[in-house]
Design an enzyme around this catalytic site. Structure first.
Site, PDB file in Angstrom:
ATOM      1  N   PHE A  87     -26.283  -5.524  58.065  1.00 27.54           N
ATOM      2  CA  PHE A  87     -24.934  -5.665  57.490  1.00 27.54           C
ATOM      3  C   PHE A  87     -24.028  -6.467  58.425  1.00 27.54           C
ATOM      4  CE2 PHE A  87     -20.910  -2.839  56.781  1.00 27.54           C
ATOM      5  CZ  PHE A  87     -20.284  -3.844  56.075  1.00 27.54           C
ATOM      6  N   TYR A 101     -27.005  10.147  67.981  1.00 25.14           N
ATOM      7  CA  TYR A 101     -26.586   8.749  67.762  1.00 25.14           C
ATOM      8  C   TYR A 101     -25.421   8.403  68.687  1.00 25.14           C
ATOM      9  CZ  TYR A 101     -24.198   4.845  65.469  1.00 25.14           C
ATOM     10  OH  TYR A 101     -23.556   3.654  65.202  1.00 25.14           O
ATOM     11  N   LYS A 113     -25.162   5.764  71.953  1.00 27.24           N
ATOM     12  CA  LYS A 113     -24.172   4.671  72.026  1.00 27.24           C
ATOM     13  C   LYS A 113     -23.361   4.764  73.322  1.00 27.24           C
ATOM     14  CE  LYS A 113     -24.951   2.244  68.401  1.00 27.24           C
ATOM     15  NZ  LYS A 113     -25.126   0.794  68.433  1.00 27.24           N
TER      16      LYS A 113
HETATM   17  N1  LIG Z   1     -21.599  -0.116  59.797  1.00 27.90           N
HETATM   18  C1  LIG Z   1     -20.706   0.615  60.484  1.00 27.90           C
HETATM   19  O1  LIG Z   1     -19.730   1.139  59.939  1.00 27.90           O
HETATM   20  C2  LIG Z   1     -20.880   0.805  61.957  1.00 27.90           C
HETATM   21  C3  LIG Z   1     -19.977   1.657  62.612  1.00 27.90           C
HETATM   22  C4  LIG Z   1     -20.116   1.850  63.974  1.00 27.90           C
HETATM   23  C5  LIG Z   1     -21.104   1.193  64.674  1.00 27.90           C
HETATM   24  N2  LIG Z   1     -21.968   0.376  64.013  1.00 27.90           N
HETATM   25  C6  LIG Z   1     -22.995  -0.294  64.803  1.00 27.90           C
HETATM   26  O2  LIG Z   1     -23.067  -1.643  64.372  1.00 27.90           O
HETATM   27  C7  LIG Z   1     -24.392  -2.120  64.498  1.00 27.90           C
HETATM   28  C8  LIG Z   1     -24.862  -2.692  63.186  1.00 27.90           C
HETATM   29  O3  LIG Z   1     -24.792  -1.704  62.185  1.00 27.90           O
HETATM   30  P1  LIG Z   1     -25.021  -2.046  60.658  1.00 27.90           P
HETATM   31  O4  LIG Z   1     -24.123  -1.160  59.893  1.00 27.90           O
HETATM   32  O5  LIG Z   1     -24.978  -3.512  60.481  1.00 27.90           O
HETATM   33  O6  LIG Z   1     -26.512  -1.488  60.473  1.00 27.90           O
HETATM   34  P2  LIG Z   1     -27.812  -2.194  59.887  1.00 27.90           P
HETATM   35  O7  LIG Z   1     -28.859  -1.135  59.879  1.00 27.90           O
HETATM   36  O8  LIG Z   1     -27.487  -2.892  58.615  1.00 27.90           O
HETATM   37  O9  LIG Z   1     -28.151  -3.278  60.974  1.00 27.90           O
HETATM   38  C9  LIG Z   1     -28.912  -3.014  62.128  1.00 27.90           C
HETATM   39  C10 LIG Z   1     -30.045  -4.007  62.156  1.00 27.90           C
HETATM   40  O10 LIG Z   1     -30.786  -3.796  63.350  1.00 27.90           O
HETATM   41  C11 LIG Z   1     -32.152  -3.892  63.056  1.00 27.90           C
HETATM   42  N3  LIG Z   1     -32.902  -3.116  64.029  1.00 27.90           N
HETATM   43  C12 LIG Z   1     -32.923  -1.762  64.162  1.00 27.90           C
HETATM   44  N4  LIG Z   1     -33.765  -1.401  65.141  1.00 27.90           N
HETATM   45  C13 LIG Z   1     -34.272  -2.554  65.653  1.00 27.90           C
HETATM   46  C14 LIG Z   1     -35.195  -2.829  66.682  1.00 27.90           C
HETATM   47  N5  LIG Z   1     -35.775  -1.851  67.392  1.00 27.90           N
HETATM   48  N6  LIG Z   1     -35.483  -4.121  66.953  1.00 27.90           N
HETATM   49  C15 LIG Z   1     -34.905  -5.121  66.225  1.00 27.90           C
HETATM   50  N7  LIG Z   1     -34.049  -4.912  65.237  1.00 27.90           N
HETATM   51  C16 LIG Z   1     -33.718  -3.642  64.944  1.00 27.90           C
HETATM   52  C17 LIG Z   1     -32.290  -3.333  61.648  1.00 27.90           C
HETATM   53  O11 LIG Z   1     -33.451  -3.796  60.982  1.00 27.90           O
HETATM   54  C18 LIG Z   1     -31.011  -3.819  60.986  1.00 27.90           C
HETATM   55  O12 LIG Z   1     -31.193  -5.023  60.289  1.00 27.90           O
HETATM   56  C19 LIG Z   1     -25.225  -0.940  64.993  1.00 27.90           C
HETATM   57  O13 LIG Z   1     -25.315  -1.036  66.400  1.00 27.90           O
HETATM   58  C20 LIG Z   1     -24.395   0.262  64.594  1.00 27.90           C
HETATM   59  O14 LIG Z   1     -24.658   1.347  65.431  1.00 27.90           O
HETATM   60  C21 LIG Z   1     -21.886   0.168  62.673  1.00 27.90           C
END
Ligand SMILES: NC(=O)c1ccc[n+]([C@@H]2O[C@H](COP(=O)([O-])OP(=O)(O)OC[C@H]3O[C@@H](n4cnc5c(N)ncnc54)[C@H](O)[C@@H]3O)[C@@H](O)[C@H]2O)c1
Length: 320
Positions: free
Chosen positions: A11, A153, A157
């Site tokens: 995302f 989680y 972080k």
């Molecule tokens: N979406 C939110 O509201 C939100 C809020 C707080 C923090 N975050 C952080 O933002 C970041 C992105 O979140 P997102 O919502 O886009 O999630 P997402 O799951 O859509 O994106 C994460 C991506 O990382 C990839 N991934 C996971 N493990 C992996 C690995 N071992 N090697 C390579 N790729 C890997 C996944 O395939 C995925 O495409 C994350 O670090 C998440 O913790 C997101």
């Protein structure tokens, strides 16, 4: 100048890559395209990115150190946007080792390689989850409640934030840490509330309401978030932590009202108890990001949810 973006198929990662490509940057994306949620959504994101120009994609895992070494050698990135993670609070309680591998070991691999290279800017994506059940609202970056994470989680972080500091201290690696607050919008995550609510509203499904509806979230539109993230990449300044939220907090009840309004549907709500690891309230103090990153979120929830809804329907996600 080349930027390595981890989690590029996801995302947030796909939006950051899109913005970088559209302004002409060279981007190398890495993602293991795991099946935490339906893989075709990630493949769709990658298809879109491949059409935008200077983009190379590596399908691989950030816990695979030799693969990362090879990628650093080959592409010589000068900037790192580290976004990949196992996200989601509840699944981390069920499978903490998986979360530790990707979120901690994966991050450590990237930091190790970055200390050796010519990395001029490293952005680490943390989470608002690190604030746990802090009562010091709105959350400020220096809040000591982050020392008491209430899910695995959140603990992973926080651990990456600490590791990042060590690499800044020992090697002078410039690191900006981003704490996002509940992002929503096109290409959103299907395990998150805004997606689940839209889906249920549009298909006549049940919306699970955990708790009495008084929990509050600082929902942040992806289009507001990304410029802040990219500014953090463009402005290395040592070791800094930034909240990137909307700074307005909305109750679950209010969110469900907005979902009903943008979809034009009556909601079918099932009341359930609060879940372990859930927090009562998230609310970002964004004054530091405003001052140092020029961050300026503008999108009210109803407007952002209407944009999300239109995308959702145009992609056919409203079909059963
Ligand atoms: N979406 C939110 O509201 C939100 C809020 C707080 C923090 N975050 C952080 O933002 C970041 C992105 O979140 P997102 O919502 O886009 O999630 P997402 O799951 O859509 O994106 C994460 C991506 O990382 C990839 N991934 C996971 N493990 C992996 C690995 N071992 N090697 C390579 N790729 C890997 C996944 O395939 C995925 O495409 C994350 O670090 C998440 O913790 C997101």
């Amino acid at each position: 100048m080349s930027t390595l973006v981890t989690g590029a198929a996801g995302f947030l990662g796909s939006h950051v890559v899109e913005t970088l490509l559209r302004r002409g940057d060279t981007v190398v994306g890495i993602d293991n395209v795991n099946d935490y949620y339906p893989v075709h959504l990630k493949r769709n994101n990658l298809e879109l990115l491949k059409e935008l120009g200077n983009f190379t994609f590596i399908e691989g895992d950030i816990t695979d150190l030799p693969l990362l070494e090879d990628s650093f050698r080959k592409f010589k990135p000068t900037r790192i946007a580290h976004i990949a993670a196992r996200a989601g609070v509840r699944p981390s309680i069920a499978d903490p080792l998986l979360y530790s591998d990707t979120n901690i070991t994966g991050t450590l691999n990237l930091l190790e390689l970055s200390k050796q290279g010519d990395i001029e800017s490293f952005v680490l994506t943390s989470s608002s989850s690190v604030y746990g059940n802090s009562t010091a609202i709105p959350f400020k970056e220096e809040d000591s409640a982050t020392d008491k994470p209430i899910s695995q989680y959140a603990a992973t972080k926080k651990a990456t934030e600490l590791l990042a500091y060590t690499y800044f201290h020992l090697y002078g690696l410039p690191i900006n840490i981003i704490r996002p607050f509940t992002l929503y919008g096109p290409r959103g995550r299907p395990d998150m509330a805004p997606w689940l609510f839209l889906k249920a509203a549009l298909t006549g499904g049940v919306i699970k309401q955990f708790g009495d509806g008084s929990t509050r979230r600082d929902y942040t539109f992806i289009g507001d978030f990304v410029p802040g993230f990219v500014a953090a990449l463009d402005r290395p300044m040592g070791y800094e932590i930034f909240n990137l939220g909307n700074s307005e907090t909305v109750s679950l009840k209010e969110m469900l009202q907005v979902v009903s309004e943008v979809t034009g549907k009556e909601l079918n709500i099932e009341l359930l108890p609060m879940q372990p690891g859930d927090v009562e309230c998230t609310n970002a103090d964004i004054s530091k990001a405003r001052a140092k990153l020029g961050y300026n979120p503008q999108t009210p929830l109803k407007e952002g949810m209407a944009i999300f809804h239109d995308w959702f329907v145009s992609e056919g996600h409203h079909n059963l």
